[in-house]
Scaffold this motif. Sequence first.
Motif, mmCIF file in Angstrom:
data_model
loop_
_atom_site.group_PDB
_atom_site.id
_atom_site.type_symbol
_atom_site.label_atom_id
_atom_site.label_comp_id
_atom_site.label_asym_id
_atom_site.label_seq_id
_atom_site.Cartn_x
_atom_site.Cartn_y
_atom_site.Cartn_z
ATOM 1 N N ASN A 131 0.816 -1.225 0.000
ATOM 2 C CA ASN A 131 0.000 0.000 0.000
ATOM 3 C C ASN A 131 0.845 1.267 0.000
ATOM 4 N N LEU A 132 2.025 1.205 -0.609
ATOM 5 C CA LEU A 132 2.844 2.396 -0.820
ATOM 6 C C LEU A 132 2.603 2.912 -2.239
ATOM 7 N N SER A 133 3.022 4.142 -2.499
ATOM 8 C CA SER A 133 2.794 4.665 -3.847
ATOM 9 C C SER A 133 3.536 3.846 -4.893
ATOM 10 N N GLU A 134 4.739 3.322 -4.551
ATOM 11 C CA GLU A 134 5.436 2.400 -5.451
ATOM 12 C C GLU A 134 6.250 1.380 -4.676
ATOM 13 N N THR A 135 6.449 0.241 -5.317
ATOM 14 C CA THR A 135 7.295 -0.843 -4.827
ATOM 15 C C THR A 135 8.150 -1.311 -5.995
ATOM 16 N N THR A 136 9.432 -1.582 -5.747
ATOM 17 C CA THR A 136 10.290 -2.067 -6.825
ATOM 18 C C THR A 136 10.762 -3.490 -6.551
ATOM 19 N N PHE A 137 10.963 -4.220 -7.644
ATOM 20 C CA PHE A 137 11.452 -5.594 -7.596
ATOM 21 C C PHE A 137 12.725 -5.660 -8.443
ATOM 22 N N VAL A 138 13.822 -6.033 -7.798
ATOM 23 C CA VAL A 138 15.136 -6.030 -8.437
ATOM 24 C C VAL A 138 15.415 -7.406 -9.015
ATOM 25 N N LEU A 139 15.765 -7.424 -10.298
ATOM 26 C CA LEU A 139 16.009 -8.663 -11.036
ATOM 27 C C LEU A 139 17.367 -8.591 -11.725
ATOM 28 N N PRO A 140 17.932 -9.735 -12.137
ATOM 29 C CA PRO A 140 19.190 -9.692 -12.889
ATOM 30 C C PRO A 140 19.012 -8.902 -14.179
ATOM 31 N N PRO A 141 20.002 -8.128 -14.572
ATOM 32 C CA PRO A 141 19.875 -7.317 -15.789
ATOM 33 C C PRO A 141 19.956 -8.179 -17.051
ATOM 34 N N ASP A 142 19.333 -7.707 -18.123
ATOM 35 C CA ASP A 142 19.490 -8.370 -19.414
ATOM 36 C C ASP A 142 20.894 -8.139 -19.957
ATOM 37 N N ASP A 143 21.450 -6.953 -19.697
ATOM 38 C CA ASP A 143 22.808 -6.599 -20.094
ATOM 39 C C ASP A 143 23.691 -6.659 -18.852
ATOM 40 N N PRO A 144 24.697 -7.551 -18.830
ATOM 41 C CA PRO A 144 25.511 -7.677 -17.615
ATOM 42 C C PRO A 144 26.293 -6.423 -17.258
ATOM 43 N N ALA A 145 26.375 -5.457 -18.176
ATOM 44 C CA ALA A 145 27.045 -4.198 -17.861
ATOM 45 C C ALA A 145 26.197 -3.313 -16.953
ATOM 46 N N HIS A 146 24.920 -3.639 -16.828
ATOM 47 C CA HIS A 146 24.025 -2.848 -15.998
ATOM 48 C C HIS A 146 23.916 -3.448 -14.599
ATOM 49 N N ALA A 147 23.505 -2.615 -13.640
ATOM 50 C CA ALA A 147 23.440 -3.068 -12.251
ATOM 51 C C ALA A 147 22.254 -3.985 -11.999
ATOM 52 N N ALA A 148 21.119 -3.718 -12.639
ATOM 53 C CA ALA A 148 19.917 -4.499 -12.367
ATOM 54 C C ALA A 148 18.835 -4.162 -13.378
ATOM 55 N N ARG A 149 17.879 -5.066 -13.484
ATOM 56 C CA ARG A 149 16.607 -4.763 -14.139
ATOM 57 C C ARG A 149 15.608 -4.526 -13.017
ATOM 58 N N VAL A 150 14.845 -3.443 -13.110
ATOM 59 C CA VAL A 150 13.957 -3.051 -12.017
ATOM 60 C C VAL A 150 12.537 -2.924 -12.545
ATOM 61 N N ARG A 151 11.632 -3.622 -11.893
ATOM 62 C CA ARG A 151 10.208 -3.494 -12.207
ATOM 63 C C ARG A 151 9.550 -2.642 -11.126
ATOM 64 N N ILE A 152 8.653 -1.754 -11.556
ATOM 65 C CA ILE A 152 8.069 -0.749 -10.674
ATOM 66 C C ILE A 152 6.553 -0.916 -10.673
ATOM 67 N N PHE A 153 5.981 -1.107 -9.502
ATOM 68 C CA PHE A 153 4.535 -1.270 -9.378
ATOM 69 C C PHE A 153 3.977 -0.219 -8.418
ATOM 70 N N CYS A 154 2.833 0.365 -8.800
ATOM 71 C CA CYS A 154 2.066 1.157 -7.842
ATOM 72 C C CYS A 154 1.007 0.235 -7.239
ATOM 73 N N ARG A 155 0.014 0.786 -6.586
ATOM 74 C CA ARG A 155 -0.988 -0.044 -5.929
ATOM 75 C C ARG A 155 -1.824 -0.847 -6.917
ATOM 76 N N THR A 156 -1.941 -0.356 -8.163
ATOM 77 C CA THR A 156 -2.888 -0.962 -9.108
ATOM 78 C C THR A 156 -2.281 -1.437 -10.409
ATOM 79 N N SER A 157 -1.038 -1.051 -10.740
ATOM 80 C CA SER A 157 -0.492 -1.401 -12.053
ATOM 81 C C SER A 157 1.026 -1.265 -12.053
ATOM 82 N N GLU A 158 1.630 -1.704 -13.154
ATOM 83 C CA GLU A 158 3.073 -1.596 -13.327
ATOM 84 C C GLU A 158 3.401 -0.353 -14.136
ATOM 85 N N PHE A 159 4.481 0.335 -13.782
ATOM 86 C CA PHE A 159 4.918 1.545 -14.470
ATOM 87 C C PHE A 159 6.097 1.245 -15.389
#
Length: 287
Positions: A38-66
Amino acid sequence: MTVDVFAEQRFGGNALAVFTDAAEIPENVLQPLASELNLSETTFVLPPDDPAHAARVRIFCRTSEFDFAGHPMVGTAYVLADRARDGRLTFEVRAGVVEVELRHDAEGRVRGAAITAPLALEVGANHSVDSIAACLELSAGDVVTERHEPVEASMGNAFVIVEVRAEALTRAAPNSPAFRSAHAARPGLTRVAVLAYARDGDEVRCRMFTPLSGTPEDSATGSANLALAGLLLHLSGGDRLAFTSLQGVEMGRPSRLELEAWSTQDGIRASVAGSCIPVLRGEAAFA
């Protein structure tokens, strides 16, 4: 881990939950988990598609993904600071790639981050003054139109941006039926999120409302302020601007966002920076 983002003190700013190792969380749990927190956003950290990057991040609000959001990027960078290379991280989000530069205090401790929006400014259609004023429970006379009408703007996440009188900004409140009417009038819009602002020299005060997405008011909205910075530079015709945005005051969660925007050959780009304060740490069980 939860952190208060764009905060100068604990329980200020905008709270964010970061799941630092989300690879084993079932897909069908991500949205319900964000809704549960019930926060304005929550993030989920996943392995990056490109290993040069730190992470792939998915962002969800209360009702949908951004596709992109600002305070989740700043807060996630703070939490994942140990993955930085030379004080920098790169995150993959649905809108593109987000470049991050960590910010440190006088003792060298990480205190926050600056992020650059993944996309250049896009300016969309104007909205009716009467319609947007109604969304904010204001009158048309409270809306300032000398610089621009209420207008859609995006740097990875779209908002309707409206300038209002300073006194009116304090009185503004979200009117859900008016938001539904505004959304119905623009069937191509995924949502109607309104950033209202008032200017005072190099300082801007903001409030952001998106009741149809489960957040009647947001205490610090990085992506909206990025769009505002880009729009103000676009309207000025200049090459660069910088200002401080204050948000969340009326909610009792004061937030401070440092904005910069600059012109490039590929359009107007912008960055937002702020401080973070850790609050909670724990784990979720899915058995």
